[in-house]
Design an enzyme around this catalytic site. Structure first.
Site, PDB file in Angstrom:
ATOM      1  N   ASP A 140     129.974  -3.975  67.463  1.00  0.00           N
ATOM      2  CA  ASP A 140     130.326  -3.818  66.209  1.00  0.00           C
ATOM      3  C   ASP A 140     131.302  -3.507  66.148  1.00  0.00           C
ATOM      4  OD1 ASP A 140     127.620  -4.145  65.395  1.00  0.00           O
ATOM      5  OD2 ASP A 140     126.934  -2.372  65.727  1.00  0.00           O
ATOM      6  N   MET A 185     125.497 -10.258  62.001  1.00  0.00           N
ATOM      7  CA  MET A 185     125.196  -9.059  63.312  1.00  0.00           C
ATOM      8  C   MET A 185     126.918  -7.978  62.413  1.00  0.00           C
ATOM      9  SD  MET A 185     123.771  -9.682  67.019  1.00  0.00           S
ATOM     10  CE  MET A 185     122.784  -7.573  66.885  1.00  0.00           C
ATOM     11  N   GLY A 186     126.173  -6.705  62.034  1.00  0.00           N
ATOM     12  CA  GLY A 186     127.021  -5.343  61.293  1.00  0.00           C
ATOM     13  C   GLY A 186     126.681  -4.803  61.204  1.00  0.00           C
ATOM     14  N   GLN A 297     123.780 -14.171  69.046  1.00  0.00           N
ATOM     15  CA  GLN A 297     125.585 -13.805  69.104  1.00  0.00           C
ATOM     16  C   GLN A 297     126.193 -12.692  69.919  1.00  0.00           C
ATOM     17  OE1 GLN A 297     126.494 -12.032  65.161  1.00  0.00           O
ATOM     18  NE2 GLN A 297     124.482 -12.853  64.530  1.00  0.00           N
TER      19      GLN A 297
END
Length: 402
Positions: A140, A185-186, A297
């Site tokens: 992240d 994602m994040g 990922q």
């Protein structure tokens, strides 16, 4: 300063990555050089391994296997997302004493650094000498203060290649499948999504639009953005963060099921790409498809950044060096040096300054329209992915003349 003799323990926490094992290898190989470290234990499933006294003897592993960790994805010790309850810290103290653990290392993100801080605190409160060092790890890229987090460069490279490939696919079949939405994602920050911009080599290349949670999502503006690109190119590739929020700061999509909420209160996100596809279909009458890579990922080794791998190894080694030198209650920090050529060194940052904190994508990295990133972001992120992307060819559109 007199040497602190005792055993070392290390754990891995949070989402596995392509490079967290490289940090583990760095810790083990550096620890072997210091006679004050008398043994090395690996916590199975992070801090849960400490509570359950479930350890792997790292000192008895084949050296070739330890070296092989530098290019092995996932979390070799097994990971967790576990919030330690107050009464369990007493058990942790007992285990520290029982196994004569004097060096505590914990690799992870925001919550993991908080765990390391609390383990150190319980030792101090009971006059038990312990050196606790946090090892940064999160795709992240949202740990405060640190320039960037190990794991980020590799997920950025993976997504840049995937987005470029998706762009070529959509361009080729755009007369049928007009719009592609890629959900990354994040959670609460858009660092991962922003990295898809590294796919673009020419003005009309994918991605054409990028949406981050740092900027509230507005449906009408989004549809206008999509319509503008579609009228120009005849197809559109969009990347969007799973943690996209509305003007009230609420997630556009998130699971409400209790089983999908972890011990830290983090709800499972996902579904924003489907939502955007429906919005495009209903609002613009244009066909849209979506891709969501999921956890692959963050952990795939196939596109791992060599810069990321080396820096992950470096922070592991430096964590041991700092601890042996008497440092405690710190996380290893990556510091980017100034100059045209990319170079990164380490120093330390207090655990209390990074524990539970979040670093957002700054405004200077997001364009004024809130639908793409700036050149400043590209300059920041490009060195982290470890070199140029694979070279592709394009045919020149030379018409046949009779």
């Amino acid at each position: 300063m007199s040497k602190l003799k005792g055993n070392l323990v290390i754990g891995q926490s949070g989402g596995p990555t392509a490079v967290i094992n490289s940090s583990l290898a760095g810790v083990i190989q550096e620890a072997m050089k210091h006679d004050e470290i008398t043994g090395m234990f690996g916590m199975v499933h992070g801090i849960m391994g400490m509570i359950n006294e479930d350890f792997i003897d790292l000192g008895k592993q084949d050296p070739a296997d330890i070296d092989g960790l530098r290019h092995t994805p996932s979390a070799a010790l097994s990971s967790c997302r576990y919030k330690v309850s107050p009464n369990e810290y007493e058990k942790i103290l007992e285990v520290l004493k029982k196994y004569n653990i004097r060096y505590f290392f914990y690799a992870g993100g925001n919550d993991s650094q908080d765990t390391a801080k609390k383990v150190s605190s319980i030792a101090k409160e009971n006059n038990y000498e312990l050196r606790a060092i946090g090892i940064p790890k999160t795709v992240d890229n949202d740990l405060p203060i640190i320039d960037h987090c190990p794991g980020y460069g590799s997920v950025a490279r993976w997504l840049a290649i995937a987005t470029r490939d998706a762009g070529l696919d959509t361009e080729a079949i755009g007369i049928v499948d007009n719009v592609k939405v890629i959900e990354t994602m994040g959670r609460n920050t858009g660092w991962i999504t922003a990295s898809t911009a590294l796919a673009k080599e020419h003005e009309d290349d994918a991605p054409h639009l990028i949406y981050l949670p740092e900027k509230p999502f507005e449906e009408e503006r989004f549809l206008a953005d999509v319509d503008r690109v579609y009228k120009k190119l005849g197809y559109v590739v969009i990347t969007v963060c799973e943690g996209l929020v509305d003007k009230n700061g609420e997630y556009i999509t998130a699971s409400s099921r209790a089983i999908d909420t972890d011990k830290f209160g983090h709800r499972q996100l996902g579904g924003v790409a489907i939502y955007l596809c429906d919005l495009i279909a209903n609002g613009l009458k244009i066909k849209a498809r979506w891709d969501k890579p999921g956890t692959i990922q963050r952990v795939s080794m196939v596109c791992a950044s060599n810069v990321d791998l080396e820096e992950a190894y470096m922070v592991g080694k430096m964590a041991v060096k700092y601890a042996v030198d008497g440092k405690t209650d710190y996380m290893v920090n990556l510091v980017r040096e100034s100059g045209k050529e990319y170079k990164c060194t380490t120093d330390l940052v207090e655990l209390e300054k990074v524990a539970l904190g979040t670093k957002k994508v700054p405004d200077e990295f997001i364009n004024a329209e809130g639908n793409y990133v700036t050149d400043a972001f590209i300059e920041y992120a490009k060195p982290l992915i470890g070199g140029d992307l694979p070279k592709y060819s394009r045919l020149k559109k030379i018409p046949v003349k009779l």
